[in-house]
Write an enzyme that holds these catalytic residues in place. Structure first.
Site, short mmCIF file in Angstrom:
data_model
loop_
_atom_site.label_atom_id
_atom_site.label_comp_id
_atom_site.label_asym_id
_atom_site.label_seq_id
_atom_site.Cartn_x
_atom_site.Cartn_y
_atom_site.Cartn_z
CB CYS A 41 -0.92 -0.08 1.22
SG CYS A 41 -2.28 1.06 1.22
CG HIS A 98 -5.11 -2.34 1.64
ND1 HIS A 98 -5.91 -1.32 1.19
CD2 HIS A 98 -5.93 -3.23 2.23
CE1 HIS A 98 -7.15 -1.59 1.52
NE2 HIS A 98 -7.20 -2.73 2.16
#
Lengths: 249, 453
Positions: free
Chosen positions: A98, A195
């Site tokens: 991320c 993520h």
């Protein structure tokens, strides 16, 4: 060899800042998968006032945070960039998800401000609309199964010539929603927009990181297989859902 | 009233009648949507019929319960109350709840945090109650900073509104400080003693909202709530306007003394809930007393209040106690884990996670829940469920818990059928899984009063 206790040291960078989406699950998975194989795992949390040292680190992990938190982390890491760069060039294992993935490159945007990244990998990030949000599946040479997860990013990441992506997008958006490429692979660095808890449903990725670290530290990447029935079922359920047309991109 | 406003009201009411009386459907949103489509100021145009104004309740966790307790308390004082009890908490839900009747005393409305910016400028409530702020549905609601900015903007749009908020929550106090600087009057509530509980994880707000230094705590009640202060600036828990002390939390319920300033204490007790419920009832008490409800009336309202909407509801299914509760984010789950661990009977837990749009499609947050605390309970059976049952099973595996998967509540009950009947089943679900579970339990069993037995 088997008689000797093998130990790997995992550095969790700034867990109090980069923990937006259950990122800590990755550390738990690394720790457990080592423990189940009799590999001692020492987790070192690097906090905001610490000066990180990578001298005896085997796996470093950078999670995702809000813009503000990401900028704080980037500033801290820029201060030890030479050491971090030597670690990467020496084959040190680094997983970045991320926002952490964006930090690996030359630059990224916060608002309209271009911030200098760590330049560990030849890539940079700008922004596009809309945000790229949703479940994602990719195929990657580092995992025997497709890698599945969730992405949520406004950034568009562009890989330099010759930089290998982590994989090809099967479902979802990936680096920029255009090229069909997701993440990056450079030496033993794995960067991805998938993520938060990347590793739990992707045991192949977790084991890739552990194997690379064992190889570098002990010259032997052999890993005892584990019973991954639950992990692979969760992986397959999501993969089948995405590829079976139950979900729209 | 203008022609458009009258038309909007009539259309909304016809729509409500059609849904409710003709189709026997829930009419919690659509009539409001119709009214707002015809008159975008439909909420504002209904305000004059409120004789004593309104209260809006928001906050990540506990708003439905707090809002409904507050509405019951104000009703118990003899007032006619308009309330969106079913929890339809965006502008359309509020508009729908404002439709009935030509006059009322008070509106008590639950508002989704991001909807406050649409609701407050129209409703202009006397009070906005902000209970707490936790991370929840990041894919939909965005980062918590965005939620904070939105509530600050909502308050700026309604300058006569007083903010009643949790002084123990650094995130709420971040909102309060900014609102105060913009001229909003602020009152705070909190627990003014150390409960001596094992601290749970603090997933957010570890840092000062003003200067970024790491906050320090004299004590914490749960999550980031407690007696906090910043070591490097003046950001700290304020002097509380409403305090809870003498707090007792157990399986049979909660009780505490609430004080307004230095005033005489009022004992409040309820047969349901854990520490989070102390905050909910404290907030409801503060708003109720400011709206003129006395302590005895407030207690009477709690005594007759029965949790609904699947919030901590108790059922008896073939002699087995089943406890149903909503758990939709890490803090909510952690509080439910505390509740379960306070029950020292052998028991089972059925943990259900869906990822429909209303739940948030991203369930990464399950890795922020302290399931590890459940692993220590040897007399606990855990079953995973929902569209993401496999993810829950993996999460539990890494917490050291071997969980089977059940397809629904009936299947979960079947799986524990060999266990003694005195072993309860806790069913914890997120939003979209709550209604099917509640409907199934109502079909299979009977509602009981839980801790009040």
């Amino acid at each position: 060899m088997s008689a000797a206790q093998r130990t790997l040291r995992v550095a969790h960078l700034y867990p109090e800042l980069l923990n937006l989406y259950g990122d800590g699950g990755n550390i738990l998975v690394l720790r457990s998968r080592m423990a189940w194989r009799g590999i001692a795992c020492e987790v070192v949390e690097c906090h905001v006032d610490d000066t990180p040292s990578f001298a005896d680190v085997d796996i470093a992990f950078i999670g995702g945070g809000s813009d503000r938190e990401q900028a704080i982390v980037c500033e801290k890491l820029l201060a030890c960039r030479p050491e971090l760069s030597s670690y990467v060039e020496d084959g040190g294992v680094l997983a970045a998800v991320c926002g952490g993935y964006q930090l690996l490159g030359h630059s990224y945007l916060m608002g309209d401000q271009r911030l200098e990244g760590l330049s560990l990998v030849d890539l940079y990030t700008d922004r596009g609309t809309p945000r790229l949000i949703g479940n994602v599946a990719i195929e990657s040479r580092i995992s025997p199964q497709p890698i599945v997860g969730y992405e949520n990013h406004g950034g568009r990441t562009h890989l330099g010539d010759g930089v290998e992506p982590l994989g090809r997008v099967l479902f979802g958006h990936g680096n920029d929603g255009q090229t069909g490429e997701e993440g990056c692979l450079y030496k033993n660095v794995v960067g991805t927009y998938i993520h938060g808890p990347l590793l739990p449903k992707n045991p192949g990725v977790a084991d890739y990181l552990i194997a690379r670290a064992l190889e570098r530290r002990y010259g032997d990447a052999t890993l005892e297989p584990l019973d991954d029935t639950a992990e692979l079922a969760a992986n397959k359920v999501m993969y089948d859902r995405l590829m079976g047309g139950e979900e729209t991109e | 009233m203008g022609l458009r406003a009258g038309l909007a009201r009539t259309a909304g009411r016809v729509c409500h009648w059609g849904l409710h009386t003709v189709l026997h459907r829930s009419a919690s949103q659509l009539p409001g949507r119709v009214a707002l489509a015809i008159d975008s100021q439909a909420i504002a145009h209904a305000v004059p019929k409120l004789r004593h104004g309104s209260v809006v309740v928001c906050g990540t966790n506990g708003k439905t319960t707090t809002n409904n307790v507050l509405a019951c308390a104000i009703e118990a004082s003899g007032a006619k109350v308009l309330c969106n009890r079913a929890g339809a908490n965006m502008a359309a839900g509020v508009a729908a709840a404002m439709l009935p009747g030509s006059a009322a005393d008070v509106a008590v409305m639950e508002a989704d945090e991001l909807s406050t910016v649409h609701i407050l400028p129209q409703l202009r409530p006397n009070y906005l109650v902000l209970l707490n702020l936790f991370r929840d549905q990041l894919d939909r609601a965005g980062e918590i900073d965005h939620v904070i900015d939105t509530i600050v903007a909502a308050l700026a749009s309604s300058p006569q509104t007083t903010l009643i908020t949790c002084g123990d929550d650094p995130l709420c106090m971040g909102v309060a400080r900014r609102a105060m600087e913009a001229g909003t009057k602020v009152l705070t509530f909190g627990i003014a003693e150390d409960l001596g509980l094992a601290p749970d994880r603090v997933p957010e707000a570890r840092f000062c909202q003003r200067c970024g230094a790491e906050l320090t705590y004299e004590y914490r009640s749960y999550a980031q709530l407690g007696a906090f202060s910043c070591p490097s600036c003046d950001f700290a828990r304020p002097t509380l306007d409403f305090t809870a002390t003498g707090v007792s939390v157990g399986r049979e319920g909660i009780s505490f003394d609430v004080r307004a300033g230095q005033g005489a204490p009022t004992r409040v007790s309820a047969a349901f809930g854990g520490v989070y419920m102390v905050y909910n009832l404290l907030a409801a008490f503060a708003a109720a007393s400011l709206m003129g409800v006395d302590g005895a009336t407030f207690q009477k309202a709690i005594d007759t209040y029965r949790p609904a909407n699947g919030r901590l509801q108790h059922f008896d299914v073939d002699g087995r106690e089943v406890v149903l509760n909503l758990a939709k984010n890490p803090t909510g789950f952690n509080q439910n884990i505390s509740l379960m661990l306070a029950d020292n009977r052998p028991k089972a837990a059925y943990l259900v996670i869906n990822d429909d749009y209303n739940d948030g499609k991203d369930i990464s947050w399950i890795w922020d829940v302290d399931f590890e605390r459940l692993a220590a309970d040897d007399a606990l059976t855990v079953i995973a469920g929902g569209h993401r049952a496999n993810d829950v099973q993996v999460r539990l595996k890494y917490a050291g818990i071997t969980a089977r998967i059940a397809t629904d509540v009936a299947d979960a009950l079947q799986q524990v059928s060999s266990a003694d009947k005195d072993q309860p089943l806790y069913v914890l679900t997120n939003y979209s899984a709550l209604w099917p579970a509640k409907a199934a339990l109502e079909r299979m069993g009977t509602k009981t009063d839980g801790g009040a037995r």
